[in-house]
Design an enzyme around this catalytic site. Structure first.
Site, short mmCIF file in Angstrom:
data_model
loop_
_atom_site.label_atom_id
_atom_site.label_comp_id
_atom_site.label_asym_id
_atom_site.label_seq_id
_atom_site.Cartn_x
_atom_site.Cartn_y
_atom_site.Cartn_z
N GLY A 15 4.54 1.01 9.21
CA GLY A 15 3.59 0.64 8.16
C GLY A 15 4.21 0.84 6.78
N GLN A 16 3.85 -0.07 5.87
CA GLN A 16 4.36 -0.02 4.50
C GLN A 16 3.90 1.22 3.74
OE1 GLN A 16 6.39 -2.56 2.60
NE2 GLN A 16 6.44 -0.61 1.55
N HIS A 34 -2.31 1.69 12.65
CA HIS A 34 -1.44 1.71 13.83
C HIS A 34 -1.70 0.46 14.69
CE1 HIS A 34 -1.83 6.25 13.32
NE2 HIS A 34 -0.53 6.06 13.28
N MET A 49 -5.39 3.67 5.20
CA MET A 49 -5.70 4.36 6.46
C MET A 49 -4.60 5.34 6.80
SD MET A 49 -7.86 2.08 8.91
CE MET A 49 -9.28 1.20 8.28
N VAL A 85 -3.05 -1.03 5.92
CA VAL A 85 -4.45 -1.37 6.21
C VAL A 85 -5.32 -0.36 5.45
CG1 VAL A 85 -6.19 -1.65 8.02
CG2 VAL A 85 -3.82 -2.32 8.45
#
Ligand code: PAF
Length: 254
Positions: A148-149, A37, A185, A177
């Site tokens: 996020g991907q 995030h 994550m 990440v």
């Protein structure tokens, strides 16, 4: 950082910001913030004049029997992280603020989204995501939104939502990440025991190798799907009852 709890006040603040000719970046979240995030927050801070983060655990995207009431919530730690990062506004509505009426217009996804990956295994989930994002986009009216991907199909659904409803927002999708062992994550990683966390590392290993048998050979992992769409390979699995997702772009990961 200013905490905004109601829609009228938030819309007023955002109107003032837009009238000043400032650009607004928006990071929608369900809280329990981790470095994934925060990478979205950092990108918004560096690309936009103002950054708004929302924390709202959206009930309409959880299916019956899923972890809505147990979803990790850590508001004080979240606030501290956002404050330290330099976020301008935290939008923190309660459920009544977002869903004041039990009867609401609902979304229906085209089959090419609803019939694949998490669209298929969590029927109704992305309808809830689309519904809450449409509301959040109308409340904040950002120029850019950050996702996020890791949640691959979510990024496709949101892109489609932006186009179909003519939001005129630029969508930024940033790389996943990962923890040291490669585990993507996720707020749900908090539920994992040390042993499960190690077992969960097989998801990324299998994606990189393009080999789902690695997952099938791991007794602590219950595979939900291992599916390719274009150049993306995605996985969903349960580890100790915790549902995790991940994906890679083929040929891009070492
Ligand atoms: O990715 C999430 O955390 C959620 O699906 C989102 C986009 C904040 C909508 O509730």
């Amino acid at each position: 950082m200013q905490v905004l709890r109601t829609i009228p006040i938030t819309q007023k603040m955002m109107t003032l910001t837009l009238e000043k000719g400032k650009s607004v970046g928006f990071v929608p979240t369900m809280g329990a913030l981790h470095d994934g995030h925060m990478s979205l927050v950092e990108a918004s801070l560096s690309e936009c004049d103002y950054t708004v983060v929302s924390i709202f655990v959206n009930p309409t995207q959880f299916l019956l029997g899923e972890d809505f009431s147990d979803y990790p919530r850590d508001l004080e730690a979240d606030k501290l992280k956002l404050e330290r990062a330099g976020v301008d506004y935290l939008f923190l509505p309660d459920e009544k603020e977002i869903y004041p009426d039990e009867e609401m217009i609902e979304f229906k996804l085209p089959e090419s989204y609803a019939g694949i990956m998490c669209g298929k295994s969590r029927p109704g989930h992305f309808e809830g995501v689309a519904q809450v994002c449409a509301k959040l986009f109308n409340i904040i009216r950002p120029g850019k939104v950050y996702f996020g991907q890791k949640d691959y199909l979510q990024t496709l659904v949101i892109q489609k939502l932006i186009e179909d409803l003519n939001f005129g927002i630029e969508m930024r999708v940033l790389p996943t990440v990962r923890e040291k062992g490669g585990l993507a994550m996720s707020s749900r990683n908090k539920y994992l025991t040390d042993e499960e966390r190690v077992a969960a590392q097989v998801l990324y290993k299998a994606l990189k190798a393009g080999d789902k048998s690695l997952i099938e050979a791991e007794p602590m992992v219950e595979l939900e799907y291992f599916e390719r769409n274009g150049d993306v390979l995605a996985v969903a699995a349960k580890v100790g009852g915790v549902r995790l997702v991940d994906c890679v772009r083929l040929g891009r990961e070492k």
